[in-house]
Design a protein around this motif. Sequence first.
Motif, PDB file in Angstrom:
ATOM      1  N   ASN A   1       5.805  15.394  -4.063  1.00 51.88           N
ATOM      2  CA  ASN A   1       6.604  14.371  -4.741  1.00 51.88           C
ATOM      3  C   ASN A   1       7.181  13.422  -3.698  1.00 51.88           C
ATOM      4  N   ILE A   2       6.501  12.298  -3.489  1.00 50.91           N
ATOM      5  CA  ILE A   2       6.958  11.305  -2.507  1.00 50.91           C
ATOM      6  C   ILE A   2       8.020  10.430  -3.155  1.00 50.91           C
TER       7      ILE A   2
ATOM      8  N   VAL B   1       8.668   0.692  12.045  1.00 53.38           N
ATOM      9  CA  VAL B   1       8.936   2.074  11.661  1.00 53.38           C
ATOM     10  C   VAL B   1       8.515   2.330  10.215  1.00 53.38           C
ATOM     11  N   PHE B   2       7.719   3.375  10.034  1.00 48.85           N
ATOM     12  CA  PHE B   2       7.339   3.827   8.692  1.00 48.85           C
ATOM     13  C   PHE B   2       8.187   5.044   8.344  1.00 48.85           C
ATOM     14  N   THR B   3       8.876   4.986   7.205  1.00 52.26           N
ATOM     15  CA  THR B   3       9.714   6.085   6.736  1.00 52.26           C
ATOM     16  C   THR B   3       9.130   6.643   5.454  1.00 52.26           C
ATOM     17  N   ILE B   4       9.034   7.963   5.373  1.00 50.24           N
ATOM     18  CA  ILE B   4       8.507   8.605   4.170  1.00 50.24           C
ATOM     19  C   ILE B   4       9.297   9.879   3.891  1.00 50.24           C
ATOM     20  N   SER B   5       9.719  10.056   2.635  1.00 52.31           N
ATOM     21  CA  SER B   5      10.480  11.231   2.211  1.00 52.31           C
ATOM     22  C   SER B   5       9.775  11.889   1.034  1.00 52.31           C
ATOM     23  N   ALA B   6       9.760  13.224   1.033  1.00 51.25           N
ATOM     24  CA  ALA B   6       9.125  13.960  -0.053  1.00 51.25           C
ATOM     25  C   ALA B   6       9.692  15.374  -0.100  1.00 51.25           C
TER      26      ALA B   6
ATOM     27  N   ALA C   1       0.831  -1.208   0.000  1.00 49.79           N
ATOM     28  CA  ALA C   1       0.000   0.000   0.000  1.00 49.79           C
ATOM     29  C   ALA C   1       0.865   1.256   0.000  1.00 49.79           C
ATOM     30  N   ALA C   2       1.992   1.221   0.725  1.00 47.17           N
ATOM     31  CA  ALA C   2       2.890   2.381   0.770  1.00 47.17           C
ATOM     32  C   ALA C   2       3.475   2.677  -0.600  1.00 47.17           C
ATOM     33  N   SER C   3       3.752   1.631  -1.373  1.00 51.94           N
ATOM     34  CA  SER C   3       4.330   1.827  -2.708  1.00 51.94           C
ATOM     35  C   SER C   3       3.354   2.537  -3.642  1.00 51.94           C
ATOM     36  N   VAL C   4       2.062   2.425  -3.349  1.00 50.71           N
ATOM     37  CA  VAL C   4       1.045   3.093  -4.158  1.00 50.71           C
ATOM     38  C   VAL C   4       1.197   4.613  -4.081  1.00 50.71           C
ATOM     39  N   LEU C   5       1.650   5.110  -2.931  1.00 48.22           N
ATOM     40  CA  LEU C   5       1.773   6.546  -2.731  1.00 48.22           C
ATOM     41  C   LEU C   5       2.664   7.190  -3.794  1.00 48.22           C
ATOM     42  N   MET C   6       3.683   6.481  -4.228  1.00 49.15           N
ATOM     43  CA  MET C   6       4.643   7.046  -5.178  1.00 49.15           C
ATOM     44  C   MET C   6       4.105   7.087  -6.603  1.00 49.15           C
ATOM     45  N   GLN C   7       2.893   6.564  -6.803  1.00 48.03           N
ATOM     46  CA  GLN C   7       2.259   6.617  -8.122  1.00 48.03           C
ATOM     47  C   GLN C   7       1.400   7.866  -8.282  1.00 48.03           C
ATOM     48  N   TYR C   8       1.308   8.673  -7.213  1.00 49.81           N
ATOM     49  CA  TYR C   8       0.421   9.836  -7.230  1.00 49.81           C
ATOM     50  C   TYR C   8       1.182  11.105  -6.827  1.00 49.81           C
TER      51      TYR C   8
END
Length: 250
Positions: free
Chosen positions: A166-167, A180-185, A140-147
């Motif tokens: 831009n994620i 741990v959830f890591t997110i960069s944008a 599901a997290a990988s979906v974020l980078m499609q938007y």
Amino acid sequence: MRYFVEFSYFGKRYHGWQNQPNALTVQQVLEETFSTFFRRPIALVGAGRTDAGVHAKQMFAHFDCDEIENIENVVYRLNAFLPEDIALCSLFKVPEEAHARFDALERTYEYWVVRKKNPFYSDFAHLVKRPLNIAAMNEAASVLMQYEDFECFSKSNTDVKTYLCNIRRAFWEVREDRWVFTISADRFLRNMVRAVVGTLLEVGTGKTDVGHVKSVINSRDRRMAGPSVPAKGLYLTSVLYPEKITGKDG
């Protein structure tokens, strides 16, 4: 002259970074401390906002003042004035046009989840007792980078002009006793990371699936997304700037 200050803070007793009436903020404490130390009004411009209760392992702000001769000594003395939950890490001169917020290239957050009650994490992480499927959450997290448009995860009634982000990275991993959830944008919307985590946890518990995450993003409706998780588990861990500002690549 313009300077950047790098600092960290434990956010439990603060109503976020940015100054606001009738509430204690990190910006307020730093500005009062700097103004007292330098004996002139000092205004700090931060790399961004953090919500009430959110922590920062690495945060930057810029300010203008006369030339500082012994920077190491100044950092030491300022830390002596500051409360235990705020610490200065470094201070350095930058070009006059450098801007802590607008020149930031990337910001990274972590969200900490623990799976069983632990008194040492009560102020540092979010407790989730239900079983979690980390593979599903990563899918599901990988979906974020499609938007690019993340209005669905934004706090309502904000003054932003665009919901585009831009994620570049978004993933879950197990680190000893933490998930741990890591997110960069390049940028984040208000409350965005906590809403993203809440939505991904619903996938992890089986309440929803990856297809639902796509529907949520396409809807642009905050009511479709999961609940915002508690602020105490969220950390701003790094802010990247161009080499011309930091003197190092990334």
